[in-house]
Design a protein around this motif. Structure first.
Motif, PDB file in Angstrom:
ATOM      1  N   ILE A 298       0.855  -1.189   0.000  1.00 41.47           N
ATOM      2  CA  ILE A 298       0.000   0.000   0.000  1.00 41.47           C
ATOM      3  C   ILE A 298       0.889   1.235   0.000  1.00 41.47           C
ATOM      4  CG2 ILE A 298      -1.842   1.238   1.187  1.00 41.47           C
ATOM      5  CD1 ILE A 298      -2.548  -1.407   2.588  1.00 41.47           C
ATOM      6  N   ILE A 299       0.774   2.039  -1.023  1.00 45.45           N
ATOM      7  CA  ILE A 299       1.539   3.281  -1.109  1.00 45.45           C
ATOM      8  C   ILE A 299       0.560   4.434  -0.941  1.00 45.45           C
ATOM      9  CG2 ILE A 299       3.023   4.713  -2.545  1.00 45.45           C
ATOM     10  CD1 ILE A 299       4.045   2.182  -3.855  1.00 45.45           C
ATOM     11  N   ILE A 300       0.679   5.140   0.173  1.00 39.47           N
ATOM     12  CA  ILE A 300      -0.220   6.248   0.486  1.00 39.47           C
ATOM     13  C   ILE A 300       0.463   7.555   0.127  1.00 39.47           C
ATOM     14  CG2 ILE A 300      -1.552   7.383   2.297  1.00 39.47           C
ATOM     15  CD1 ILE A 300      -1.584   4.737   3.818  1.00 39.47           C
ATOM     16  N   ILE A 301      -0.225   8.403  -0.588  1.00 43.04           N
ATOM     17  CA  ILE A 301       0.299   9.721  -0.961  1.00 43.04           C
ATOM     18  C   ILE A 301      -0.515  10.769  -0.235  1.00 43.04           C
ATOM     19  CG2 ILE A 301       0.737  11.354  -2.829  1.00 43.04           C
ATOM     20  CD1 ILE A 301       0.318   7.662  -3.588  1.00 43.04           C
ATOM     21  N   ASP A 302       0.102  11.441   0.725  1.00 42.46           N
ATOM     22  CA  ASP A 302      -0.594  12.460   1.515  1.00 42.46           C
ATOM     23  C   ASP A 302      -0.415  13.824   0.863  1.00 42.46           C
ATOM     24  OD1 ASP A 302      -1.833  13.207   4.333  1.00 42.46           O
ATOM     25  OD2 ASP A 302      -0.262  14.675   3.869  1.00 42.46           O
ATOM     26  N   ASP A 303      -1.560  14.487   0.588  1.00 41.74           N
ATOM     27  CA  ASP A 303      -1.537  15.780  -0.095  1.00 41.74           C
ATOM     28  C   ASP A 303      -1.569  16.918   0.931  1.00 41.74           C
ATOM     29  OD1 ASP A 303      -1.490  17.435  -2.339  1.00 41.74           O
ATOM     30  OD2 ASP A 303      -3.668  17.524  -2.483  1.00 41.74           O
TER      31      ASP A 303
ATOM     32  N   ILE B 207       4.255   8.755   0.933  1.00 41.54           N
ATOM     33  CA  ILE B 207       4.828   9.918   0.247  1.00 41.54           C
ATOM     34  C   ILE B 207       4.050  11.135   0.708  1.00 41.54           C
ATOM     35  CG2 ILE B 207       5.239  11.034  -1.984  1.00 41.54           C
ATOM     36  CD1 ILE B 207       5.358   8.225  -3.229  1.00 41.54           C
ATOM     37  N   VAL B 208       4.753  12.191   1.127  1.00 46.32           N
ATOM     38  CA  VAL B 208       4.103  13.376   1.669  1.00 46.32           C
ATOM     39  C   VAL B 208       4.437  14.592   0.809  1.00 46.32           C
ATOM     40  CG1 VAL B 208       3.821  14.868   3.682  1.00 46.32           C
ATOM     41  CG2 VAL B 208       4.270  12.424   3.996  1.00 46.32           C
ATOM     42  N   HIS B 209       3.394  15.314   0.347  1.00 49.02           N
ATOM     43  CA  HIS B 209       3.598  16.555  -0.408  1.00 49.02           C
ATOM     44  C   HIS B 209       3.891  17.699   0.553  1.00 49.02           C
ATOM     45  CE1 HIS B 209       0.894  14.880  -3.866  1.00 49.02           C
ATOM     46  NE2 HIS B 209       2.116  14.386  -3.900  1.00 49.02           N
ATOM     47  N   ASP B 210       4.781  18.587   0.134  1.00 47.23           N
ATOM     48  CA  ASP B 210       5.076  19.747   0.972  1.00 47.23           C
ATOM     49  C   ASP B 210       4.017  20.831   0.837  1.00 47.23           C
ATOM     50  OD1 ASP B 210       5.828  20.263  -1.673  1.00 47.23           O
ATOM     51  OD2 ASP B 210       7.212  21.842  -1.042  1.00 47.23           O
TER      52      ASP B 210
ATOM     53  N   LYS C 282      -0.219  21.515  -0.921  1.00 48.19           N
ATOM     54  CA  LYS C 282      -1.406  20.859  -1.444  1.00 48.19           C
ATOM     55  C   LYS C 282      -1.487  21.025  -2.962  1.00 48.19           C
ATOM     56  CE  LYS C 282      -6.416  20.602  -0.704  1.00 48.19           C
ATOM     57  NZ  LYS C 282      -7.575  21.217  -0.019  1.00 48.19           N
ATOM     58  N   LEU C 283      -1.593  19.897  -3.687  1.00 52.49           N
ATOM     59  CA  LEU C 283      -1.668  19.921  -5.151  1.00 52.49           C
ATOM     60  C   LEU C 283      -3.091  19.700  -5.666  1.00 52.49           C
ATOM     61  CD1 LEU C 283       1.534  17.867  -6.078  1.00 52.49           C
ATOM     62  CD2 LEU C 283       1.284  20.339  -5.865  1.00 52.49           C
ATOM     63  N   GLU C 284      -3.932  19.024  -4.893  1.00 51.20           N
ATOM     64  CA  GLU C 284      -5.308  18.724  -5.311  1.00 51.20           C
ATOM     65  C   GLU C 284      -5.363  18.057  -6.680  1.00 51.20           C
ATOM     66  OE1 GLU C 284      -8.649  21.472  -3.624  1.00 51.20           O
ATOM     67  OE2 GLU C 284      -7.150  22.752  -4.569  1.00 51.20           O
ATOM     68  N   SER C 285      -4.492  17.087  -6.892  1.00 50.61           N
ATOM     69  CA  SER C 285      -4.425  16.409  -8.189  1.00 50.61           C
ATOM     70  C   SER C 285      -4.298  14.909  -7.977  1.00 50.61           C
ATOM     71  CB  SER C 285      -3.247  16.940  -9.011  1.00 50.61           C
ATOM     72  OG  SER C 285      -3.130  16.226 -10.228  1.00 50.61           O
ATOM     73  N   PHE C 286      -5.391  14.194  -8.178  1.00 47.75           N
ATOM     74  CA  PHE C 286      -5.367  12.735  -8.099  1.00 47.75           C
ATOM     75  C   PHE C 286      -4.387  12.142  -9.120  1.00 47.75           C
ATOM     76  CE2 PHE C 286      -6.895   8.561  -9.415  1.00 47.75           C
ATOM     77  CZ  PHE C 286      -7.068   7.909  -8.201  1.00 47.75           C
ATOM     78  N   PRO C 287      -4.336  12.637 -10.383  1.00 49.46           N
ATOM     79  CA  PRO C 287      -3.390  12.076 -11.359  1.00 49.46           C
ATOM     80  C   PRO C 287      -1.927  12.194 -10.927  1.00 49.46           C
ATOM     81  CG  PRO C 287      -5.083  13.316 -12.485  1.00 49.46           C
ATOM     82  CD  PRO C 287      -5.254  13.595 -11.028  1.00 49.46           C
ATOM     83  N   ILE C 288      -1.539  13.319 -10.320  1.00 47.88           N
ATOM     84  CA  ILE C 288      -0.144  13.481  -9.906  1.00 47.88           C
ATOM     85  C   ILE C 288       0.172  12.533  -8.754  1.00 47.88           C
ATOM     86  CG2 ILE C 288       1.507  15.089  -8.887  1.00 47.88           C
ATOM     87  CD1 ILE C 288       0.221  17.314 -10.461  1.00 47.88           C
ATOM     88  N   SER C 289      -0.740  12.411  -7.800  1.00 47.31           N
ATOM     89  CA  SER C 289      -0.540  11.467  -6.695  1.00 47.31           C
ATOM     90  C   SER C 289      -0.464  10.037  -7.214  1.00 47.31           C
ATOM     91  CB  SER C 289      -1.678  11.608  -5.684  1.00 47.31           C
ATOM     92  OG  SER C 289      -1.678  12.888  -5.085  1.00 47.31           O
ATOM     93  N   ALA C 290      -1.323   9.694  -8.169  1.00 48.63           N
ATOM     94  CA  ALA C 290      -1.302   8.348  -8.752  1.00 48.63           C
ATOM     95  C   ALA C 290       0.021   8.086  -9.466  1.00 48.63           C
ATOM     96  CB  ALA C 290      -2.472   8.188  -9.719  1.00 48.63           C
ATOM     97  N   TYR C 291       0.572   9.115 -10.101  1.00 47.67           N
ATOM     98  CA  TYR C 291       1.868   8.984 -10.786  1.00 47.67           C
ATOM     99  C   TYR C 291       2.981   8.672  -9.791  1.00 47.67           C
ATOM    100  CZ  TYR C 291       6.264  10.774 -12.742  1.00 47.67           C
ATOM    101  OH  TYR C 291       7.574  10.932 -13.130  1.00 47.67           O
ATOM    102  N   GLU C 292       2.999   9.383  -8.670  1.00 44.78           N
ATOM    103  CA  GLU C 292       4.030   9.136  -7.664  1.00 44.78           C
ATOM    104  C   GLU C 292       3.907   7.726  -7.099  1.00 44.78           C
ATOM    105  OE1 GLU C 292       5.157  12.904  -5.212  1.00 44.78           O
ATOM    106  OE2 GLU C 292       2.998  12.992  -5.577  1.00 44.78           O
ATOM    107  N   GLY C 293       2.664   7.284  -6.860  1.00 44.44           N
ATOM    108  CA  GLY C 293       2.465   5.932  -6.365  1.00 44.44           C
ATOM    109  C   GLY C 293       2.879   4.886  -7.379  1.00 44.44           C
ATOM    110  N   TYR C 294       2.634   5.159  -8.639  1.00 42.60           N
ATOM    111  CA  TYR C 294       3.021   4.230  -9.704  1.00 42.60           C
ATOM    112  C   TYR C 294       4.540   4.079  -9.764  1.00 42.60           C
ATOM    113  CZ  TYR C 294       3.844   2.481 -14.433  1.00 42.60           C
ATOM    114  OH  TYR C 294       4.287   1.756 -15.512  1.00 42.60           O
TER     115      TYR C 294
END
Length: 673
Positions: free
Chosen positions: A57-62, A85-88, A90-102
């Motif tokens: 499970i890769i969690i990306i915190d926005d 993975i923690v963003h410094d 807020k990006l509000e972008s599901f695609p960008i978070s999904a990319y980092e998890g991928y």
């Protein structure tokens, strides 16, 4: 700004088991303030309880601010399958978070989960077994319950074209498919359609495997949705080929500052240049219609006018936003209530629009309050304030709008004859095999059904004693009526494309069109457009004596009868003679050529278009910037305004539900006569 720049300061905390074993499935789980919403913890527990399958499970915190990060770090101490993975910021972008998890994921299969989706017991093991058994590279979709069962029917791809029917968390995708098709598109103009866009791109290259595995339930609704306005913007991007730049090796170089990516803008420039060249020669009009033929009568023939290009767009089908954004004028037809979101979108972009109406809905509200209650003078004045004009099909309707000050500019556009379409139907008519059977078609709205059943049908039953008869009608004959052996009544399915509807009737061999009397307060505002339909069908016509046919006589190629069975019978009896039918069709031809000339409407439309500015390259840039501005600002609507929009959308949907139910009830009532 490029995506690489947006995520360069993201912090990564890998779980103790990361890289030690190769997981079968990677679950990518973006989250923002999950503890505050409380559903996130339940979603995580549902994943950790999965058995019979190796997962990570890769969690990306926005950039959460409610303690979500600490909760995840504590969970990592208890379960080493979790990474963070923690963003410094807020990006509000599901695609960008999904990319980092991928990028961090090690599994051969991926599930992009949502923070409010609770997975069912051992669903991952079941759906993984199915996708392995099928071997071929494909995405597999399970069933998810989101305020009701989400099932797809026999043809999910056809449904997927018009809307997203797959729950994001219920789809498992092989890594090799993502490597070929690319990831979710992060362009802001997609505005909630990025998930739907990936499913469409995936289905274009790989089969979709449906399963009956129940994946879980989505509680609440936290997914960013596309508004009706921005949906047109999103479709423009979804039509572009973007697989190459959305692959993982190029994803970080995507530029998000412009309304389109650099590649899309490069492809769009020739279109813009062509638009400017066209505007110097022709004016472009888009007509939005919703399951009705009425806008075709006054504007169908005007498409043949020099320097005017008219495009009919079905609002139910996929509407190409390029057509709308490059239009000199957009005409909204009939039911204004159903087009409110489109009107707001046009106003935001500064695209001129007009309203075409061929029925007096304000008067109809007295008869059908549940259906037309919205069409009060107050509502019409308020929503028509931004329109450039109102176009009416009849003079009485024009006078009504002028009398009640519903709009300062009200123009009359009556039905006109298209000679090109006449020639086309004539060729098709001659090709169709004509039988000796007498074929009748009942044309008209639901309010004409009582007269059809009580007067027209008995007349045809009497005529069937002499001749075989086939009747085509959208009205079902009550079971209590026993038809004679030589007579058949068949159901005429609705075809909303006017041209296809006419060709269908010709193919059915229609000899006579019958337009029986109707009882409604709207009759004084109706048009005589059915005469035009009979002309296109090369058929004879029998009409009731109504205000719109006041100047029409039997010498004009029609039979105008009173509302009685005997009157209709005598008219049908005369039309059984082929010589009479031929003579009447000739008279009808002369009448239509004289009374339905498009010249006055052509001049009127040209004069009106001259009051609108030409679509220049500068204006195109302005519209695109307005479209981009709307998309970027759509997520930051004030809370009270957003709630108001939600309430309005629900109210509109409820009214439409009432209308559909009321129409069904009326049909059932007619069938019981």
């Amino acid at each position: 700004m490029k995506i690489a720049k947006l995520i360069e300061n993201s912090k990564c905390f890998l779980g103790k088991a990361y890289g030690a074993t190769l997981p079968q499935v990677t679950i990518v789980l973006p989250v923002h303030n999950g503890i505050q919403r409380k559903l996130f913890t339940e979603a995580v527990r549902s994943l950790l309880c999965q058995q019979g399958i190796t997962i990570e499970i890769i969690i990306i915190d926005d950039a959460s601010t409610d303690g979500t990060v600490q909760y995840i770090l504590d969970s990592m101490l208890e379960d080493d399958r979790i990474s963070l993975i923690v963003h410094d910021k807020k990006l509000e972008s599901f695609p960008i978070s999904a990319y980092e998890g991928y990028l961090k994921g090690k599994g051969d299969y991926f599930i992009f989960a949502e923070q409010n989706f609770v997975f069912s017991w051992n669903c991952l093991q079941k759906i993984y077994a199915l996708i392995i058994d099928n071997r071929a590279p494909q995405m597999i979709v399970g069933i998810a319950n989101q305020n009701g069962d989400k099932s797809f029917g026999n043809d999910p791809i056809q449904k997927l074209i018009s809307r997203n029917i797959f729950s994001t968390s219920a789809v498992m995708i092989p890594r090799r498919c993502l490597e070929q098709v690319g990831l979710f598109d992060p362009q802001p103009l997609l505005n909630g359609c990025a998930v739907w866009d990936l499913w469409l791109r995936m289905s274009a290259q790989y089969p979709i495997l449906q399963s009956k595995v129940f994946m879980g339930r989505k509680k609440g609704s936290e997914e960013k949705r596309a508004t009706a306005k921005s949906l047109y913007c999103a479709r423009a991007i979804m039509c572009l080929d973007r697989d190459e730049q959305l692959r993982a090796n190029r994803f970080s170089e995507l530029e998000l500052m412009g309304p389109f990516s650099a590649e899309a803008d490069k492809k769009g420039q020739p279109y813009k240049d062509d638009c400017v060249q066209r505007s110097e020669k022709t004016r472009k009009i888009c007509i939005l219609w919703f399951k009705e033929a009425s806008p075709f009568y006054p504007f169908f023939a005007l498409n043949e006018t020099e320097k005017i290009d008219i495009i009919f767009l079905d609002i139910v089908a996929a509407i190409d936003s390029k057509n709308l954004i490059t239009a000199d004028l957009v005409i909204i037809s009939r039911e204004l209530l159903l087009h409110l979101s489109v009107i707001r979108w046009l106003n935001d972009l500064g695209i001129p629009w007009a309203y075409f109406i061929d029925d007096n809905f304000t008067v109809l509200a007295r008869e059908y309050a549940l259906v037309f209650a919205w069409y009060s003078h107050k509502n019409l004045q308020r929503h028509l304030a931004s329109a450039k004009a109102v176009f009416t099909s009849t003079v009485p309707l024009q006078e009504y709008y002028q009398l009640h000050d519903l709009h300062p500019t009200v123009l009359h556009f009556p039905p006109v004859l298209s000679q090109k379409f006449v020639e086309k139907t004539k060729t098709f008519y001659e090709q169709c095999r004509r039988e000796e059977t007498f074929v009748v078609a009942m044309i008209g709205g639901d309010f004409r059904y009582p007269a059809f059943i009580s007067t027209v049908l008995p007349a045809l039953m009497k005529l069937s004693e002499q001749k075989d008869i086939i009747v085509w009608s959208t009205c079902e004959v009550p079971a209590s009526i026993k038809l004679p052996p030589k007579m058949a009544v068949k159901r005429l399915k609705s075809i909303y494309d006017y041209e296809q509807f006419i060709l269908k009737l010709i193919a059915l061999g229609v000899d006579v069109v019958v337009h029986p009397h109707g009882k409604t307060q709207n009759l004084p505002y109706k048009t005589d457009a059915v005469l035009l339909m009979a002309r296109y069908l090369h058929a004879n016509i029998i009409i009731g004596d109504e205000p719109c046919f006041e100047t029409v006589t039997d010498k004009d190629g029609v039979f105008k009868v009173e509302n009685s069975t005997e009157a209709f019978y005598q008219a049908f009896l005369k039309l059984t003679d082929s010589a009479t039918r031929q003579q009447k069709r000739y008279e009808q031809l002369q009448y239509c050529n004289l009374h339905y000339s498009p010249k006055p409407s052509e001049e009127k439309l040209k004069c009106f278009l001259q009051t609108l500015p030409l679509l220049s390259n500068f204006e195109m840039d302005r519209r695109e910037k307005a479209m981009a501005t709307f998309a970027f600002s759509g997520a930051t609507l004030p809370k009270n305004r957003l709630q108001k929009l939600i309430k309005l959308t629900r109210a509109n949907g409820f009214l439409w539900f009432l209308k559909a139910g009321f129409q069904y009830a009326r049909r059932k009532a007619y069938n019981c006569i």
